[in-house]
Scaffold this motif. Structure first.
Motif, PDB file in Angstrom:
ATOM      1  N   GLU A 287       0.810  -1.218   0.000  1.00  0.00           N
ATOM      2  CA  GLU A 287       0.000   0.000   0.000  1.00  0.00           C
ATOM      3  C   GLU A 287       0.846   1.272   0.000  1.00  0.00           C
ATOM      4  O   GLU A 287       0.439   2.295  -0.498  1.00  0.00           O
ATOM      5  N   ASN A 288       2.043   1.208   0.576  1.00  0.00           N
ATOM      6  CA  ASN A 288       2.878   2.393   0.705  1.00  0.00           C
ATOM      7  C   ASN A 288       3.905   2.499  -0.420  1.00  0.00           C
ATOM      8  O   ASN A 288       4.799   3.313  -0.357  1.00  0.00           O
ATOM      9  N   LEU A 289       3.794   1.666  -1.443  1.00  0.00           N
ATOM     10  CA  LEU A 289       4.747   1.724  -2.541  1.00  0.00           C
ATOM     11  C   LEU A 289       4.406   2.882  -3.473  1.00  0.00           C
ATOM     12  O   LEU A 289       3.245   3.118  -3.778  1.00  0.00           O
ATOM     13  N   VAL A 290       5.454   3.590  -3.886  1.00  0.00           N
ATOM     14  CA  VAL A 290       5.286   4.730  -4.785  1.00  0.00           C
ATOM     15  C   VAL A 290       6.227   4.566  -5.980  1.00  0.00           C
ATOM     16  O   VAL A 290       7.242   3.890  -5.885  1.00  0.00           O
TER      17      VAL A 290
ATOM     18  N   TYR B 191       8.641   0.548  -8.191  1.00  0.00           N
ATOM     19  CA  TYR B 191       8.003   1.050  -6.979  1.00  0.00           C
ATOM     20  C   TYR B 191       8.831   0.670  -5.764  1.00  0.00           C
ATOM     21  O   TYR B 191       9.441  -0.395  -5.726  1.00  0.00           O
ATOM     22  N   MET B 192       8.818   1.553  -4.762  1.00  0.00           N
ATOM     23  CA  MET B 192       9.459   1.248  -3.488  1.00  0.00           C
ATOM     24  C   MET B 192       8.720   1.966  -2.372  1.00  0.00           C
ATOM     25  O   MET B 192       7.817   2.761  -2.621  1.00  0.00           O
ATOM     26  N   ASP B 193       9.113   1.703  -1.139  1.00  0.00           N
ATOM     27  CA  ASP B 193       8.477   2.285   0.039  1.00  0.00           C
ATOM     28  C   ASP B 193       8.522   3.811  -0.027  1.00  0.00           C
ATOM     29  O   ASP B 193       9.597   4.408  -0.057  1.00  0.00           O
ATOM     30  N   GLY B 194       7.351   4.425  -0.042  1.00  0.00           N
ATOM     31  CA  GLY B 194       7.249   5.874  -0.178  1.00  0.00           C
ATOM     32  C   GLY B 194       7.775   6.651   1.008  1.00  0.00           C
ATOM     33  O   GLY B 194       8.397   7.692   0.846  1.00  0.00           O
ATOM     34  N   THR B 195       7.534   6.133   2.198  1.00  0.00           N
ATOM     35  CA  THR B 195       8.017   6.818   3.400  1.00  0.00           C
ATOM     36  C   THR B 195       9.535   6.848   3.410  1.00  0.00           C
ATOM     37  O   THR B 195      10.143   7.892   3.648  1.00  0.00           O
ATOM     38  N   PHE B 196      10.160   5.708   3.130  1.00  0.00           N
ATOM     39  CA  PHE B 196      11.625   5.645   3.088  1.00  0.00           C
ATOM     40  C   PHE B 196      12.171   6.623   2.060  1.00  0.00           C
ATOM     41  O   PHE B 196      13.085   7.389   2.336  1.00  0.00           O
ATOM     42  N   LEU B 197      11.596   6.588   0.862  1.00  0.00           N
ATOM     43  CA  LEU B 197      12.112   7.431  -0.214  1.00  0.00           C
ATOM     44  C   LEU B 197      11.982   8.914   0.111  1.00  0.00           C
ATOM     45  O   LEU B 197      12.942   9.671  -0.005  1.00  0.00           O
ATOM     46  N   SER B 198      10.811   9.339   0.570  1.00  0.00           N
ATOM     47  CA  SER B 198      10.623  10.762   0.858  1.00  0.00           C
ATOM     48  C   SER B 198      11.461  11.212   2.053  1.00  0.00           C
ATOM     49  O   SER B 198      12.024  12.297   2.038  1.00  0.00           O
ATOM     50  N   GLU B 199      11.572  10.361   3.075  1.00  0.00           N
ATOM     51  CA  GLU B 199      12.390  10.732   4.233  1.00  0.00           C
ATOM     52  C   GLU B 199      13.864  10.792   3.871  1.00  0.00           C
ATOM     53  O   GLU B 199      14.584  11.674   4.327  1.00  0.00           O
TER      54      GLU B 199
ATOM     55  N   GLU C 288      -2.292  17.030  -9.138  1.00  0.00           N
ATOM     56  CA  GLU C 288      -2.390  16.066 -10.237  1.00  0.00           C
ATOM     57  C   GLU C 288      -3.705  15.299 -10.202  1.00  0.00           C
ATOM     58  O   GLU C 288      -3.973  14.485 -11.069  1.00  0.00           O
ATOM     59  N   GLY C 289      -4.503  15.531  -9.153  1.00  0.00           N
ATOM     60  CA  GLY C 289      -5.788  14.851  -9.050  1.00  0.00           C
ATOM     61  C   GLY C 289      -5.726  13.492  -8.390  1.00  0.00           C
ATOM     62  O   GLY C 289      -6.664  12.717  -8.475  1.00  0.00           O
ATOM     63  N   ASP C 290      -4.625  13.172  -7.705  1.00  0.00           N
ATOM     64  CA  ASP C 290      -4.468  11.865  -7.062  1.00  0.00           C
ATOM     65  C   ASP C 290      -4.711  11.997  -5.558  1.00  0.00           C
ATOM     66  O   ASP C 290      -3.798  11.894  -4.744  1.00  0.00           O
ATOM     67  N   GLY C 291      -5.970  12.229  -5.195  1.00  0.00           N
ATOM     68  CA  GLY C 291      -6.332  12.434  -3.799  1.00  0.00           C
ATOM     69  C   GLY C 291      -6.105  11.221  -2.930  1.00  0.00           C
ATOM     70  O   GLY C 291      -5.723  11.345  -1.764  1.00  0.00           O
ATOM     71  N   LYS C 292      -6.318  10.027  -3.473  1.00  0.00           N
ATOM     72  CA  LYS C 292      -6.136   8.798  -2.688  1.00  0.00           C
ATOM     73  C   LYS C 292      -4.677   8.663  -2.246  1.00  0.00           C
ATOM     74  O   LYS C 292      -4.402   8.353  -1.099  1.00  0.00           O
ATOM     75  N   GLU C 293      -3.746   8.892  -3.162  1.00  0.00           N
ATOM     76  CA  GLU C 293      -2.320   8.806  -2.817  1.00  0.00           C
ATOM     77  C   GLU C 293      -1.935   9.971  -1.899  1.00  0.00           C
ATOM     78  O   GLU C 293      -1.171   9.803  -0.959  1.00  0.00           O
ATOM     79  N   ALA C 294      -2.482  11.151  -2.139  1.00  0.00           N
ATOM     80  CA  ALA C 294      -2.170  12.321  -1.318  1.00  0.00           C
ATOM     81  C   ALA C 294      -2.614  12.120   0.121  1.00  0.00           C
ATOM     82  O   ALA C 294      -1.956  12.592   1.053  1.00  0.00           O
ATOM     83  N   ALA C 295      -3.707  11.381   0.315  1.00  0.00           N
ATOM     84  CA  ALA C 295      -4.229  11.141   1.668  1.00  0.00           C
ATOM     85  C   ALA C 295      -3.216  10.428   2.547  1.00  0.00           C
ATOM     86  O   ALA C 295      -3.243  10.562   3.769  1.00  0.00           O
ATOM     87  N   LYS C 296      -2.283   9.702   1.946  1.00  0.00           N
ATOM     88  CA  LYS C 296      -1.251   8.997   2.719  1.00  0.00           C
ATOM     89  C   LYS C 296      -0.296   9.972   3.406  1.00  0.00           C
ATOM     90  O   LYS C 296       0.413   9.602   4.323  1.00  0.00           O
ATOM     91  N   TYR C 297      -0.283  11.214   2.948  1.00  0.00           N
ATOM     92  CA  TYR C 297       0.634  12.208   3.493  1.00  0.00           C
ATOM     93  C   TYR C 297      -0.048  13.160   4.482  1.00  0.00           C
ATOM     94  O   TYR C 297       0.523  14.148   4.885  1.00  0.00           O
ATOM     95  N   VAL C 298      -1.283  12.834   4.876  1.00  0.00           N
ATOM     96  CA  VAL C 298      -2.012  13.650   5.834  1.00  0.00           C
ATOM     97  C   VAL C 298      -1.767  13.085   7.225  1.00  0.00           C
ATOM     98  O   VAL C 298      -1.935  11.895   7.465  1.00  0.00           O
ATOM     99  N   HIS C 299      -1.366  13.915   8.151  1.00  0.00           N
ATOM    100  CA  HIS C 299      -1.103  13.480   9.524  1.00  0.00           C
ATOM    101  C   HIS C 299      -2.402  13.060  10.187  1.00  0.00           C
ATOM    102  O   HIS C 299      -3.462  13.615   9.918  1.00  0.00           O
ATOM    103  N   THR C 300      -2.335  12.085  11.094  1.00  0.00           N
ATOM    104  CA  THR C 300      -3.535  11.579  11.759  1.00  0.00           C
ATOM    105  C   THR C 300      -4.267  12.667  12.536  1.00  0.00           C
ATOM    106  O   THR C 300      -5.467  12.559  12.757  1.00  0.00           O
ATOM    107  N   SER C 301      -3.574  13.728  12.924  1.00  0.00           N
ATOM    108  CA  SER C 301      -4.240  14.787  13.677  1.00  0.00           C
ATOM    109  C   SER C 301      -5.264  15.541  12.847  1.00  0.00           C
ATOM    110  O   SER C 301      -6.155  16.152  13.393  1.00  0.00           O
ATOM    111  N   VAL C 302      -5.138  15.490  11.525  1.00  0.00           N
ATOM    112  CA  VAL C 302      -6.099  16.164  10.668  1.00  0.00           C
ATOM    113  C   VAL C 302      -6.879  15.192   9.789  1.00  0.00           C
ATOM    114  O   VAL C 302      -7.766  15.587   9.059  1.00  0.00           O
ATOM    115  N   SER C 303      -6.531  13.925   9.840  1.00  0.00           N
ATOM    116  CA  SER C 303      -7.194  12.956   8.964  1.00  0.00           C
ATOM    117  C   SER C 303      -8.441  12.356   9.570  1.00  0.00           C
ATOM    118  O   SER C 303      -9.136  11.599   8.923  1.00  0.00           O
ATOM    119  N   GLY C 304      -8.716  12.677  10.845  1.00  0.00           N
ATOM    120  CA  GLY C 304      -9.905  12.135  11.484  1.00  0.00           C
ATOM    121  C   GLY C 304      -9.631  10.860  12.258  1.00  0.00           C
ATOM    122  O   GLY C 304     -10.493  10.363  12.974  1.00  0.00           O
TER     123      GLY C 304
END
Length: 145
Positions: free
Chosen positions: A34-37, A98-106, A122-138
């Motif tokens: 799920e976290n592969l980018v 594809y590889m682990d997105g968290t590792f790559l971005s960090e 780019e219109g990719d809200g589903k992928e963008a949601a992975k970068y929302v902190h839990t404090s604002v994601s509900g």
């Protein structure tokens, strides 16, 4: 009237085919991925250069003094010569690695907000949601929730 029927039939067909295509593409990704980018897309968005060695399946990512080398099928990355374990192996699907997105971005020290804004634009809200902190994601991080 006949043209309207053809148009309606065409639109119905397209509406039925698109969800099937999305399902088949999702099925190609392995479990736990799920976290592969896409490596090239994320690396280049963060100012890095990417090179691919088809013969060896090796991908090299360079940004300033940083060099990351990964190989398709392996769960390890070499960061400036130091081996780092990855949660998932590097994958090649339909010509995209594809590889682990968290590792790559960090590792590239990308600001999650920049990736989020780029994906949203780019219109990719589903992928963008992975970068929302839990404090604002509900999602609540409190143990009693």
């Amino acid at each position: 009237m006949n043209n309207w029927k053809k148009l309606l039939l065409s639109l119905t067909f397209v509406g039925l085919i698109l969800p099937v295509t999305s399902i088949s593409e999702a099925a190609e990704k392995s479990a736990g991925s799920e976290n592969l980018v896409p490596i090239r897309e994320i690396a280049e968005k963060n100012g890095a250069e990417v090179s691919w060695q088809q013969k060896t399946g090796e991908i090299t990512i360079r940004k300033s003094e940083l060099t990351i080398v990964v190989k398709v099928g392996e769960k390890q990355a070499m960061v400036n010569g130091q081996a780092i374990s990855l949660d998932n192996p590097v994958q090649l699907t339909k010509g995209v690695t594809y590889m682990d997105g968290t590792f790559l971005s960090e590792t590239l020290k990308a600001e999650p907000e920049d990736i989020f804004i780029s994906l949203i634009s780019e219109g990719d809200g589903k992928e963008a949601a992975k970068y929302v902190h839990t404090s604002v994601s509900g999602e609540c991080c409190h143990p009693r929730c």
